[in-house]
Motif scaffolding. Structure first.
Motif, PDB file in Angstrom:
ATOM      1  N   TRP A  90       0.848  -1.200   0.000  1.00 19.39           N
ATOM      2  CA  TRP A  90       0.000   0.000   0.000  1.00 19.39           C
ATOM      3  C   TRP A  90       0.885   1.252   0.000  1.00 19.39           C
ATOM      4  O   TRP A  90       1.717   1.422   0.883  1.00 19.39           O
ATOM      5  N   LEU A  91       0.675   2.111  -1.004  1.00 19.58           N
ATOM      6  CA  LEU A  91       1.483   3.330  -1.129  1.00 19.58           C
ATOM      7  C   LEU A  91       0.611   4.581  -1.094  1.00 19.58           C
ATOM      8  O   LEU A  91      -0.421   4.639  -1.773  1.00 19.58           O
ATOM      9  N   THR A  92       1.039   5.576  -0.346  1.00 23.12           N
ATOM     10  CA  THR A  92       0.400   6.895  -0.400  1.00 23.12           C
ATOM     11  C   THR A  92       1.048   7.630  -1.572  1.00 23.12           C
ATOM     12  O   THR A  92       2.027   8.337  -1.422  1.00 23.12           O
ATOM     13  N   ASP A  93       0.466   7.436  -2.759  1.00 18.69           N
ATOM     14  CA  ASP A  93       1.158   7.802  -3.999  1.00 18.69           C
ATOM     15  C   ASP A  93       1.723   9.226  -4.028  1.00 18.69           C
ATOM     16  O   ASP A  93       2.915   9.423  -4.070  1.00 18.69           O
ATOM     17  N   PHE A  94       0.858  10.223  -4.027  1.00 20.96           N
ATOM     18  CA  PHE A  94       1.353  11.590  -4.260  1.00 20.96           C
ATOM     19  C   PHE A  94       1.467  12.405  -2.977  1.00 20.96           C
ATOM     20  O   PHE A  94       1.687  13.609  -3.011  1.00 20.96           O
ATOM     21  N   VAL A 169      -4.072   8.576  -4.726  1.00 18.39           N
ATOM     22  CA  VAL A 169      -3.789   8.624  -6.161  1.00 18.39           C
ATOM     23  C   VAL A 169      -4.671   9.726  -6.746  1.00 18.39           C
ATOM     24  O   VAL A 169      -5.687   9.483  -7.375  1.00 18.39           O
ATOM     25  N   ARG A 170      -4.236  10.977  -6.490  1.00 21.48           N
ATOM     26  CA  ARG A 170      -5.102  12.128  -6.740  1.00 21.48           C
ATOM     27  C   ARG A 170      -4.366  13.425  -6.433  1.00 21.48           C
ATOM     28  O   ARG A 170      -3.192  13.410  -6.085  1.00 21.48           O
ATOM     29  N   TYR A 171      -5.101  14.534  -6.529  1.00 25.44           N
ATOM     30  CA  TYR A 171      -4.620  15.854  -6.098  1.00 25.44           C
ATOM     31  C   TYR A 171      -5.168  16.120  -4.691  1.00 25.44           C
ATOM     32  O   TYR A 171      -6.124  15.459  -4.264  1.00 25.44           O
TER      33      TYR A 171
END
Ligand SMILES: [Zn+2]
Length: 494
Positions: A90-94, A169-171
């Motif tokens: 699980w990654l906190t993408d941005f 995975v977003r702004y």
């Protein structure tokens, strides 16, 4: 002929490193509990805002200090596989933090607002500084291709994970949903992305290229990029992209291209991550925690996830009760309705409904939090109990009606009876603190039976009945703290 059985339902758990364990024995103990409750998929946090929770050779300085001598991901994968369970990384993408190496070494990779500031400049409410730095998803070269995708590559290459899990995975949305990204890269590439400017512009701009009007004005070949764009300030450019017009007589519509640019940037990353993972290990899956409605999240956070279902094998929408404002019975109806819509939005992908256990118990937790606040106000103010004391009494009646009979309830009732009328002496202060401590303990360690297991079971039933292929709980730590393992077991055993 009997219908052939479909694939087994996914019973998942988002799991934070601190709740998974600090050594192999603790990990094994936790996974035994999960397996006994029929959990078959662990979604383990391996990349948070500031840190990595696996033994990264690419970015060793980002590895969390307490996990430098213990490779949590390796241990979890090994122990889970022994028990027939799967592990998604699980990654906190941005989402990054001010101390991450990506932010320190490459501040230019961060997303910027019209003032040229990162999200760390924003405030939550009046007095809480926002602690995170969001990165620009669109910039190349940048965070996406120089940090995030390499992290995914390293994990899939070095660990036998069964999946990669996107989160954030977003702004950014909770702070300034229209404020990002106005970095130098985006301000330039916005126009090229939708071909709103020719690569070889004539001397004079903007171009007046009126063609005969055709249906829906599709014959227009106007180039909205303003003249002398490079001389505009960042704020002026942002204002144009948010409120400007494609052409002098159109509605204020430049924001359409701005929001499309954002949703396309997220979609492009989803595609790159999918292709990377499948090229390294075709059997590994991509899963994603997404907001409950792809149409509104497309508008506000650049996450139009119904646009990229081909790049996600298993959607896990966070359909948490915290995103609904209604009472319990109404929530169940709206939750079921959302589940039906989501089933359509995921198209051919698998759909595992995300349920946060803590929010199911709003009616139990809210009075506790509010009582803590009232007691803290009173202690800070001293003197006569006044409105705070009355509030404490009112809230305590709700809590007493919910608490199961037992020593915890008795102690709570006695502490309430011992509450002084006013707060002057040390003894009076201690009496107030005593109630505060008992109340806080109900939050951190709720007694068995205080949080009715029926709510958990009911939410599982509603999700299933309305089309979910599986269930994912947020999160392992709260199931443990809230004593809900038996409820999970009962819900998944049905
Ligand atoms: Zn940008």
């Amino acid at each position: 002929m009997p219908p052939s059985p479909g694939p087994p339902e996914l019973y998942g758990l988002w799991l934070h490193p601190g709740d998974a364990g600090r050594n192999e024995a603790e990990v094994a103990t936790f996974l035994d509990k999960a397996r006994d409750a029929h959990i078959n998929t662990i979604v383990l946090l391996v990349k948070d805002a500031d840190v990595l929770y696996y033994s990264s050779k690419l970015f060793p300085e980002d590895v969390a200090p307490q996990y430098r001598d213990f490779d949590l991901l390796r241990a979890t994968v090994a122990e889970a596989h022994k028990r027939g369970m799967k592990v998604h990384a699980w990654l906190t993408d941005f989402l990054e933090g001010p101390n991450s190496s990506a932010v320190k070494l490459h501040p230019e990779w961060a997303a910027l607002n019209p003032d040229g500031q990162t999200t760390a400049s924003e405030m939550l409410g009046a007095d809480r500084p926002y602690p995170f730095v969001w990165m620009c998803p669109a910039r190349r070269p940048g965070y996406t291709d120089r940090y995030l995708l390499p992290v995914i590559r390293e994990i899939v290459t070095n660990y036998e994970v069964d999946g990669i899990h996107h989160d954030y995975v977003r702004y950014p949305g909770d702070v300034n949903p229209d404020g990002y990204c106005f970095c130098d890269f985006c301000l330039e590439h916005m126009f090229a992305h939708s071909h709103l400017a020719y690569e070889t512009p004539p001397e004079e701009a903007p171009l007046e290229r009126h063609l005969p009007r055709v249906d829906a004005d599709l014959g227009r070949d106007y180039c909205p990029k303003p003249a002398h764009w490079d001389q505009w300030t960042r704020r002026e450019k942002a204002d144009f992209l948010l409120a400007g017009r494609y052409e002098y007589d159109s509605a204020p519509d430049m924001s359409y291209y701005f929001y499309t640019y954002r949703t396309d940037a997220i979609k492009a990353f989803a595609r790159e991550a999918y292709e990377l993972v499948k090229s390294l290990r075709p059997q590994a899956v991509i899963s994603a925690a997404v907001f409950k409605n792809p149409e509104t999240s497309g508008r506000f956070i650049g996450q139009r996830w119904s646009d990229w279902t081909q790049y996600v094998d298993e959607f896990m929408p966070m359909t948490y009760r915290s995103h609904f404002s209604v009472d319990w019975e109404t929530f169940l109806k709206e939750f079921g309705e959302y589940t039906r819509y989501q089933k359509r939005w995921v198209d051919k992908s698998e759909f595992d409904q995300g349920i946060a256990t803590g929010y199911l118990y709003r009616e139990m937790y809210d009075p506790l939090h509010q009582m803590n606040e009232a007691l803290d106000c009173w202690v800070a103010r001293q003197g006569d109990g006044g409105a705070e004391r009355a509030e404490v009494y009112r809230l305590a009646q709700t809590t007493l009606s919910q608490l199961p009979t037992g020593p915890r309830k008795t102690a709570f009732a006695q502490a309430l009876q011992s509450l002084p009328q006013s707060l002057h002496s040390e003894a009076e202060r201690q009496a107030v603190i005593n109630l505060r401590n008992l109340n806080e303990k109900l939050v951190s360690d709720p007694p068995l039976g205080f949080l009715p297991p029926d709510r958990l079971l009911e939410s599982i039933r509603v999700a299933r009945r309305n089309g979910a292929d599986g269930i994912v709980f947020f999160a392992g730590g709260s199931i443990e703290r809230e004593h809900l393992w038996e409820a999970v077991k009962a819900g998944f055993g049905q």
